[in-house]
Scaffold this motif. Structure first.
Motif, short mmCIF file in Angstrom:
data_model
loop_
_atom_site.label_atom_id
_atom_site.label_comp_id
_atom_site.label_asym_id
_atom_site.label_seq_id
_atom_site.Cartn_x
_atom_site.Cartn_y
_atom_site.Cartn_z
N ASN A 153 0.85 -1.20 0.00
CA ASN A 153 0.00 0.00 0.00
C ASN A 153 0.88 1.26 0.00
N ARG A 154 0.91 1.95 -1.11
CA ARG A 154 1.78 3.14 -1.24
C ARG A 154 1.27 4.34 -0.47
N LYS A 155 0.02 4.30 -0.04
CA LYS A 155 -0.56 5.43 0.69
C LYS A 155 -0.42 5.26 2.21
N MET A 156 0.31 4.25 2.62
CA MET A 156 0.48 3.98 4.05
C MET A 156 1.22 5.11 4.76
N GLU A 157 0.82 5.38 5.99
CA GLU A 157 1.50 6.41 6.79
C GLU A 157 2.95 5.99 7.02
N LYS A 161 4.61 2.32 8.29
CA LYS A 161 5.51 1.59 7.39
C LYS A 161 6.80 1.20 8.12
#
Length: 366
Positions: A153-157, A161
């Protein structure tokens, strides 16, 4: 609060025998304890608590009742998770289904075969250390797959991460999540992944009948602490599933006599339940009256309003005061009347932290 224990292990290590003993206990409990329909692989058993009997006797005398009030012990739900095998994380042996069951339990009770019997096939088993590691590895591989997927998930905080990468590195080195040092905030960051190797663990050593005595239990516990060095010292429980099955079919007095002959004060199931309580940091508070004498389970450190909420969720908002007496004082003063007259009953407010064995009457507003 529901406490659930998942029984896991390789095939033929004694899980079914242990679970059958639990089911017998459940049938005995069913006579005076209501619960919903239960799946065949789930058993609900009482948490042993001798304090309830004493409170019932006091209540009968104090309330001038002809019979003892019903006893409602706290309960533990045991989930029999069918034998896992190597490759379960990839679906072998219906592994995915059984691994999903583990996600739902509070504690994992890992049954390890510590007995020898030529008549029992060692299906998939090699030796206790390898048996233990096979199951743990399947749990860790499942967790690693979850972490890897989450990291896509590239939108992860950024903060989350970092935590996941820390966990990922440990899992790749075969270190379970429970052994990774994480702050409360970091634990919260990974909570939504319900990681299997992050669950509290008990290792249940299933021994033969000849070893089920104080000397045998001490010797085998010491031996397995050395074999399974990665397990914390106080996380071992020694049982004999065969004897537990026999005990479950006896009356309470017969059970006590049987255990006395073995030199034991408590059954293995009692010790397993108590260890599960300790693992999760749980305590019991007590209520008594004509209607029932009951033990309620709460997290250690719970406030009085939180405890009241276990009885009914509305009680949290409507909480006014809690009248509290320590169990030993309550017994010594023969109930509420004597406790109040001798200053043992205290009125506590919203900040009061519940203690194990508190006898309570909650004052609730309308």
């Amino acid at each position: 609060m529901n406490l659930s224990v998942g029984i896991v292990g390789l095939p033929n290590v004694g899980k079914s025998t242990l679970f059958n003993a639990l089911l017998k206990k459940q049938q005995a409990l069913a006579a005076n304890y209501p619960f919903a329909t239960i799946e065949p692989n789930v058993g609900i058993v009482a948490v042993p608590d001798s304090r309830l009997e004493k409170l019932a006797e006091i209540t009968k005398e104090e309330e001038k009742m002809s019979d003892l009030p019903p006893l409602k012990p706290a309960t533990v739900e045991f989930v029999d998770i069918a034998g896992l095998v190597k490759g379960a994380s990839e679906g072998a042996g219906l592994g995915n289904k059984f691994l999903s069951h583990i996600r739902e339990v509070s504690v994992v009770a890992h049954v390890v075969r510590a007995f020898t019997d030529e008549n029992v096939i060692k299906e998939g088993a090699v030796d206790p250390k390898t048996d233990y590691e096979v199951i743990n590895m399947e749990l860790m591989l499942t967790d690693l797959a979850s972490v890897n997927k989450a990291l896509e998930n590239r939108k992860m905080e950024p903060g989350k991460k970092i935590v996941l990468e820390k966990v990922q590195k440990s899992l790749e080195q075969a270190v379970p999540v429970r052994s990774v040092i994480l702050t409360e905030e970091e634990q919260e960051q990974i909570k939504d992944l319900f990681m299997l190797s992050n669950k509290p663990e008990l290792v249940v050593l299933n021994v033969s009948e000849k070893d089920y005595n104080p000397e045998g239990i001490e010797r085998i516990t010491k031996e397995y602490k050395e074999i399974l060095k990665q397990v914390q010292d106080d996380n071992f429980v020694v049982i004999c599933a065969q004897i537990e099955s026999e005990l479950a079919g006896l009356s309470e007095d017969e059970q006590k006599e049987y255990l006395k002959d073995l030199g034991l004060e408590k059954s293995g199931l009692e010790r397993l339940i108590q260890k599960a309580y300790q693992q999760l940091g749980l305590i019991s508070f007590l209520t008594c009256g004509e209607k029932e004498v009951r033990a309620w389970t709460v997290q250690k450190g719970s406030s009085a309003p939180q405890a009241a909420g276990e009885i009914h969720t509305d009680f949290i908002k409507k909480f006014i005061k809690a009248e509290v007496v320590a169990f030993n004082d309550f017994v010594e003063q023969n109930g509420w009347k004597g406790s109040r007259e001798h200053g043992k009953a205290r009125l506590e407010g919203k900040e009061y932290v519940m203690k194990d064995g508190d006898v309570v009457e909650f004052k609730i507003g309308s």
